[in-house]
Design an enzyme around this catalytic site. Structure first.
Site, PDB file in Angstrom:
ATOM      1  N   ARG A 105       0.845  -1.185   0.000  1.00 56.71           N
ATOM      2  CA  ARG A 105       0.000   0.000   0.000  1.00 56.71           C
ATOM      3  C   ARG A 105       0.882   1.236   0.000  1.00 56.71           C
ATOM      4  O   ARG A 105       1.675   1.422   0.916  1.00 56.71           O
ATOM      5  CB  ARG A 105      -0.846  -0.036   1.281  1.00 56.71           C
ATOM      6  CG  ARG A 105      -2.146   0.650   1.123  1.00 56.71           C
ATOM      7  CD  ARG A 105      -3.180   0.243   2.123  1.00 56.71           C
ATOM      8  NE  ARG A 105      -2.817   0.295   3.516  1.00 56.71           N
ATOM      9  CZ  ARG A 105      -3.670   0.617   4.470  1.00 56.71           C
ATOM     10  NH1 ARG A 105      -4.905   0.942   4.170  1.00 56.71           N
ATOM     11  NH2 ARG A 105      -3.306   0.601   5.731  1.00 56.71           N
ATOM     12  N   THR A 109      -0.941   7.523  -1.074  1.00 58.67           N
ATOM     13  CA  THR A 109      -2.198   7.433  -1.841  1.00 58.67           C
ATOM     14  C   THR A 109      -3.107   6.323  -1.309  1.00 58.67           C
ATOM     15  O   THR A 109      -4.289   6.294  -1.647  1.00 58.67           O
ATOM     16  CB  THR A 109      -1.897   7.107  -3.315  1.00 58.67           C
ATOM     17  OG1 THR A 109      -1.261   5.817  -3.358  1.00 58.67           O
ATOM     18  CG2 THR A 109      -0.966   8.129  -3.941  1.00 58.67           C
ATOM     19  N   ASP A 201      -1.873  -3.475  12.559  1.00 58.23           N
ATOM     20  CA  ASP A 201      -1.323  -3.968  11.295  1.00 58.23           C
ATOM     21  C   ASP A 201      -1.150  -5.483  11.400  1.00 58.23           C
ATOM     22  O   ASP A 201      -0.334  -5.975  12.183  1.00 58.23           O
ATOM     23  CB  ASP A 201       0.029  -3.294  11.019  1.00 58.23           C
ATOM     24  CG  ASP A 201       0.560  -3.665   9.642  1.00 58.23           C
ATOM     25  OD1 ASP A 201       0.680  -2.772   8.790  1.00 58.23           O
ATOM     26  OD2 ASP A 201       0.850  -4.870   9.418  1.00 58.23           O
ATOM     27  N   ASP A 204       2.427  -6.855  10.792  1.00 56.42           N
ATOM     28  CA  ASP A 204       3.326  -6.551  11.913  1.00 56.42           C
ATOM     29  C   ASP A 204       3.022  -7.431  13.116  1.00 56.42           C
ATOM     30  O   ASP A 204       3.926  -7.922  13.790  1.00 56.42           O
ATOM     31  CB  ASP A 204       3.199  -5.078  12.323  1.00 56.42           C
ATOM     32  CG  ASP A 204       3.919  -4.154  11.356  1.00 56.42           C
ATOM     33  OD1 ASP A 204       4.727  -4.654  10.544  1.00 56.42           O
ATOM     34  OD2 ASP A 204       3.671  -2.939  11.411  1.00 56.42           O
TER      35      ASP A 204
END
Ligand code: URA
Length: 210
Positions: A105, A109, A201, A204
């Site tokens: 990602r 943006t 996340d 993570d």
């Protein structure tokens, strides 16, 4: 599978998900829970897998017994967090073919950028289950399904752990023919594209990175 959206409310799934959401849950426990939950979700998403028969002999007599036609299934992991769902499902259906789509990602943006794609052959002949724990903005999920369709897949399902309303709406708009199976529909997305309340996340938390 006819519903566009299936929420798996099974108590074991919900309990394990709560443990995964907690910020003090260790990397090792998070990974173990993800593996366990993936197998419970697999039960739902593989409900309509095709069976064939095999002639076997019980201690009493011969019979034509149902067996999975695992060659007809392709699992596609959307890297890297998808691997956490993939491993558990593959234990249940070891003969499934496996593909990988690498998308990251762009932090500014929030749009997906492809860096890897390796898919099994004859996707048009298989049920394709794309797996990614987090359906957040939907950008990477839509891009991954675009790739699968471009490679010939016509029967696709999307399996995730958490979905946001925005992600579900985006998928429904772009790919109304792709049913979504998830353990939870959360409240919203924050300004960074994270699911709220979410679990942080997923990559993570699975791999202990930051
Ligand atoms: N990806 C994640 O890992 N977590 C989110 O909340 C959203 C996207």
């Amino acid at each position: 599978m006819t519903d566009h959206f299936t929420l798996v409310r099974h108590p074991l799934v919900q309990h394990k998900l709560t443990l995964m959401r907690q910020k003090e849950t260790s990397t090792a426990l998070f990974r173990q829970l993800l593996r366990e939950i993936s197998q419970l979700l697999a039960y739902e998403v593989t409900r309509t897998l095709t069976l064939t028969t095999q002639r076997i002999e019980t201690p009493i007599c011969e019979m034509d017994a149902p067996v999975l036609d695992g060659r007809k299934l392709a699992l596609v992991s959307i890297l890297r967090a998808g691997n956490g769902l993939l491993d558990g499902i593959l234990e249940l259906v070891p003969s499934a073919r496996v593909g990988f789509v690498g998308l990251y990602r762009d932090e500014k943006t929030l749009k997906p950028v492809q860096y890897y794609c390796k898919l099994p052959e004859k996707l048009d002949e298989r049920l394709v289950i794309a797996v990614d724990p987090m359906l957040a903005t939907g950008n990477s999920s839509v891009a991954a399904i675009d790739l699968l369709k471009a490679a010939g897949a016509t029967d696709i399902r999307f399996l995730c752990l958490l979905a946001s309303p925005e992600g579900v709406a985006r998928m429904k708009e772009a790919h109304p023919d792709v049913p979504i199976v998830t353990a939870a529909l959360d409240d919203s997305l924050d300004e960074n594209g994270y699911i709220v309340p979410g679990l942080g996340d997923a990559g993570d938390r699975m791999f202990g990175t930051k």
